[in-house]
Design an enzyme around this catalytic site. Structure first.
Site, PDB file in Angstrom:
ATOM      1  N   HIS A  54      -6.392   6.059   3.546  1.00 15.94           N
ATOM      2  CA  HIS A  54      -5.358   6.471   2.601  1.00 15.94           C
ATOM      3  C   HIS A  54      -5.529   5.761   1.267  1.00 15.94           C
ATOM      4  CE1 HIS A  54      -2.321   8.052   5.843  1.00 15.94           C
ATOM      5  NE2 HIS A  54      -3.505   8.650   5.881  1.00 15.94           N
ATOM      6  N   GLU A  56      -3.632   3.720  -0.489  1.00 17.96           N
ATOM      7  CA  GLU A  56      -3.298   2.298  -0.554  1.00 17.96           C
ATOM      8  C   GLU A  56      -4.448   1.440  -0.024  1.00 17.96           C
ATOM      9  OE1 GLU A  56       0.603   4.364   0.808  1.00 17.96           O
ATOM     10  OE2 GLU A  56      -1.546   4.798   0.762  1.00 17.96           O
ATOM     11  N   GLY A 304      -2.931  43.820   0.694  1.00 17.30           N
ATOM     12  CA  GLY A 304      -2.633  44.688  -0.435  1.00 17.30           C
ATOM     13  C   GLY A 304      -1.179  44.692  -0.873  1.00 17.30           C
TER      14      GLY A 304
END
Length: 359
Positions: A54, A56, A304
């Site tokens: 991560h 940190e 679509g």
């Protein structure tokens, strides 16, 4: 310069770093972290890829002189995690490194965290400031927040229409199976960039039959999204590009005889997975629930017109990206009817791009 302004400056750097993980960290959020000592950045990092360290952790690892950490502040745009996942809790690391002050932009909506990281640090005697550039942080990770608060992926509707409001021309029997381009090459390249940033892309049966799209990333770098195809009767040809085995493809079919007969044929294609849903009950929420359970943070719905209109009618959308090309059809398939708040407007060569948000 007052403390609040200083905090905002360093938090802005966190947000810039966090964006570097775009397209690579899902289903995790984009997070950046900065370690500051006496007004100077001594370490910074961001969450680079899902399953890896991560922000940190990377920021603290970048600090050369760890003896400065007990006199430093760490800035992070999302609350440090407090649970063991693929990596250990970042809140524990911050405590172990004796960092006395933590500045957070926004708390984590994930029920596994949801304030526990902040609470853990405060109980350990740390000074924790929350809410610095919170609006910007929520905007950056809007997909992550929608996923955890709405229990579904963030839905992005995307289409191109002509100046006279058509999304497609009238197709006749024998017409080529290929897209009828409305926008320019730059616009198409931008679409491929978007595909690299989102984990999934969805189309209906008619779009595959008429356009035979690949739904991958070719004009940009990055990973191709999970292809999601709605095909109630499994009538699509096995030679369709979405069944080429190059990208994982999820096909939602109905519980009917014709689909059951063709099921073995499609199941033999590598990377293709079939799921049965009740089309009579409306497919949109069922598909979104399945994607949510698979940890898919966001999905682009490329068409679509009927499929996009269904999402609009059921209010199951968050953002819409509408290209308007410099061309007229005179007749054709009407573009979706959307009521939303205009968020941004851009010109891309001779095409225009309108982005709407569902408020």
């Amino acid at each position: 310069m007052d403390r609040q302004r200083i905090d905002e400056i360093f938090m802005a750097r966190c947000l810039d770093l966090a964006r570097c993980g775009e397209g690579n960290v899902s289903p995790n959020p984009m997070v950046g972290a900065v370690v500051v000592h006496n007004g100077t950045i001594i370490g910074e990092g961001y969450h680079i890829k899902h399953g890896q360290a991560h922000a940190e952790v990377n920021a603290i690892a970048a600090v050369k002189d760890k003896s400065l950490l007990p006199e430093s502040t760490i800035y992070v745009n999302l609350e440090p995690c407090s649970h063991f996942g693929k990596t250990p809790p970042c809140a524990n690391l911050i405590k172990e490194m004796r960092i006395p002050r933590i500045v957070v932009a926004a708390t984590d909506p994930n029920p596994l965290v949801a304030g526990r990281g902040v609470d853990m640090l405060r109980k350990a005697g740390r000074e924790v400031t929350v809410g610095v550039l919170e609006h910007e942080a929520l905007e950056l990770n809007r997909r992550f927040y929608t996923f955890h608060t709405q229990k579904r992926p963030y839905v992005i509707l995307k289409w191109a229409q002509t100046l006279d409001g058509y999304i497609d021309a009238i197709r006749k029997e024998g017409d080529p199976i290929a897209p009828i381009w409305i926008t320019n090459e730059l616009s198409r390249r931008l679409v491929h960039r978007w595909r690299s940033e989102e984990p999934a892309i969805m189309v209906g049966t008619n779009t595959v039959e008429k356009d035979n799209p690949k739904l991958n990333v070719r004009d940009w770098s990055g990973r191709s999204p999970l292809r999601v195809v709605l095909d109630r009767k499994l009538r699509l040809s096995v030679t369709s590009s979405v069944f080429d085995g190059s990208v994982p493809t999820l096909v939602f079919m109905g519980n009917n005889a014709s689909a059951s007969q063709r099921k073995p044929e499609l199941q033999s294609i590598p990377g293709v997975e079939l799921l049965t849903i009740d089309f009579a009950k409306g497919v949109e929420q069922q598909v979104l629930t399945e994607l949510y359970q698979r940890g898919v943070l966001s999905v682009i719905v490329e068409g679509g017109a009927a499929l996009i209109n269904n999402f609009v009618r059921k209010n199951l959308w968050d953002e819409s990206r509408v290209f308007v090309g410099n061309t007229f059809f005179g007749d054709g398939v009407k573009a979706p009817n959307l009521t939303g708040e205009l968020y941004s407007y851009d010109e891309i060569g001779d095409s225009k791009l309108f982005t709407y948000r569902n408020k």
